[in-house]
Design a protein around this motif. Structure first.
Motif, PDB file in Angstrom:
ATOM      1  N   MET A  51      66.542 -74.292 -10.317  1.00 38.92           N
ATOM      2  CA  MET A  51      66.937 -73.439 -11.426  1.00 38.92           C
ATOM      3  C   MET A  51      67.166 -72.031 -10.882  1.00 38.92           C
ATOM      4  O   MET A  51      66.417 -71.549 -10.032  1.00 38.92           O
ATOM      5  N   ASN A  52      68.157 -71.366 -11.418  1.00 37.46           N
ATOM      6  CA  ASN A  52      68.465 -70.006 -11.009  1.00 37.46           C
ATOM      7  C   ASN A  52      67.299 -69.078 -11.346  1.00 37.46           C
ATOM      8  O   ASN A  52      66.737 -69.124 -12.439  1.00 37.46           O
ATOM      9  N   GLU A  53      66.952 -68.213 -10.409  1.00 40.33           N
ATOM     10  CA  GLU A  53      65.826 -67.304 -10.584  1.00 40.33           C
ATOM     11  C   GLU A  53      66.015 -66.361 -11.781  1.00 40.33           C
ATOM     12  O   GLU A  53      65.038 -65.945 -12.417  1.00 40.33           O
ATOM     13  N   LEU A  54      67.243 -66.017 -12.109  1.00 38.81           N
ATOM     14  CA  LEU A  54      67.478 -65.148 -13.275  1.00 38.81           C
ATOM     15  C   LEU A  54      66.895 -65.771 -14.539  1.00 38.81           C
ATOM     16  O   LEU A  54      66.376 -65.061 -15.405  1.00 38.81           O
ATOM     17  N   ILE A  55      66.983 -67.089 -14.636  1.00 36.36           N
ATOM     18  CA  ILE A  55      66.481 -67.778 -15.826  1.00 36.36           C
ATOM     19  C   ILE A  55      64.959 -67.718 -15.872  1.00 36.36           C
ATOM     20  O   ILE A  55      64.371 -67.401 -16.918  1.00 36.36           O
ATOM     21  N   SER A  56      64.312 -67.986 -14.756  1.00 40.91           N
ATOM     22  CA  SER A  56      62.849 -67.977 -14.757  1.00 40.91           C
ATOM     23  C   SER A  56      62.275 -66.559 -14.846  1.00 40.91           C
ATOM     24  O   SER A  56      61.164 -66.374 -15.334  1.00 40.91           O
ATOM     25  N   LYS A  57      63.020 -65.552 -14.407  1.00 44.97           N
ATOM     26  CA  LYS A  57      62.553 -64.161 -14.482  1.00 44.97           C
ATOM     27  C   LYS A  57      62.750 -63.555 -15.874  1.00 44.97           C
ATOM     28  O   LYS A  57      62.097 -62.575 -16.217  1.00 44.97           O
ATOM     29  N   ARG A  58      63.658 -64.122 -16.667  1.00 44.26           N
ATOM     30  CA  ARG A  58      63.938 -63.561 -17.986  1.00 44.26           C
ATOM     31  C   ARG A  58      62.750 -63.803 -18.915  1.00 44.26           C
ATOM     32  O   ARG A  58      62.221 -64.885 -18.998  1.00 44.26           O
ATOM     33  N   LEU A 108      70.500 -62.382 -19.459  1.00 39.18           N
ATOM     34  CA  LEU A 108      70.480 -62.722 -18.034  1.00 39.18           C
ATOM     35  C   LEU A 108      71.145 -61.629 -17.199  1.00 39.18           C
ATOM     36  O   LEU A 108      70.677 -61.293 -16.111  1.00 39.18           O
ATOM     37  N   GLN A 109      72.225 -61.059 -17.714  1.00 36.25           N
ATOM     38  CA  GLN A 109      72.879 -59.955 -17.008  1.00 36.25           C
ATOM     39  C   GLN A 109      71.940 -58.761 -16.919  1.00 36.25           C
ATOM     40  O   GLN A 109      71.886 -58.079 -15.898  1.00 36.25           O
ATOM     41  N   ALA A 110      71.186 -58.525 -17.977  1.00 39.54           N
ATOM     42  CA  ALA A 110      70.210 -57.431 -17.960  1.00 39.54           C
ATOM     43  C   ALA A 110      69.199 -57.644 -16.841  1.00 39.54           C
ATOM     44  O   ALA A 110      68.897 -56.714 -16.084  1.00 39.54           O
ATOM     45  N   VAL A 111      68.684 -58.861 -16.712  1.00 34.97           N
ATOM     46  CA  VAL A 111      67.732 -59.161 -15.629  1.00 34.97           C
ATOM     47  C   VAL A 111      68.374 -58.872 -14.279  1.00 34.97           C
ATOM     48  O   VAL A 111      67.757 -58.256 -13.405  1.00 34.97           O
TER      49      VAL A 111
END
Length: 186
Positions: free
Chosen positions: A1-8, A107-110
């Motif tokens: 999974m893309n890290e952006l998703i897990s960091k959001r 996600l763009q914000a992250v």
């Protein structure tokens, strides 16, 4: 999974001293603009204001009391709306289009090092009136956008919520095969 998703995630501790530049806001909004929508109908529309602007103040006035305790520290407040009709008639699945746009924006914000928190807690009719929206526009969700602030700036009850472990239901509870409730995923 893309890290952006897990960091959001949806923090409430915004830095009242930080800013989001016009270029950063534009990048976030561009991410929303490129979201998929039913038949490329692009029903998502946004009201956006930087802290200190009349638009920002008007959005704050629509927020519920709980959201007013933390959201005014955000650098930008937005209201996500949908257009329900166009020159062809009713637009189907408008919530789908706005939801995808809002997620793209989060996600763009992250990716930009920003934080975003979406809110359902606002007076939709007050927003419709405050911004003189046309009859075919429907406000559905608000978003606070900014930079991470100090946890200690939040009321105690929100500090506890900010520190809770992030949980998601297991796939076996949300993905079924054949019969509802039966899953092949562990």
């Amino acid at each position: 999974m893309n890290e952006l998703i897990s960091k959001r995630w949806s923090p409430r501790a915004f830095s009242a001293d930080a800013t989001v530049s016009a270029a950063e806001l534009r990048t976030v909004l561009e991410a929303g603009r490129w979201a998929p929508s039913h038949g490329n109908s692009q029903p998502a529309r946004f009201i956006a204001g930087h802290r200190g602007s009349e638009t920002f103040a008007a959005i704050v006035e629509t927020l519920t009391r709980g959201n007013r305790t933390w959201a005014p520290k955000a650098s930008v407040l937005l209201i996500g709306c949908v257009l329900t009709t166009d020159d062809k008639g009713d637009i189907p699945n408008v919530e789908f289009g706005l939801g995808l746009a809002m997620e793209n924006m989060a996600l763009q914000a992250v990716d930009l090092g920003l934080i975003a928190h979406m809110m359902g807690g606002f007076d939709k009719q007050a927003a419709h009136t405050a911004f003189a929206m046309p009859d075919n526009a429907r406000p559905l969700v608000a978003m606070a956008l900014g930079r991470q602030g100090a946890l200690s700036d939040l009321p105690e009850d929100l500090q506890a919520r900010e520190q809770r472990e992030r949980k998601r239901l297991p796939l076996s509870d949300t993905v079924f095969t054949g019969t509802w409730g039966q899953s092949e995923l562990g």
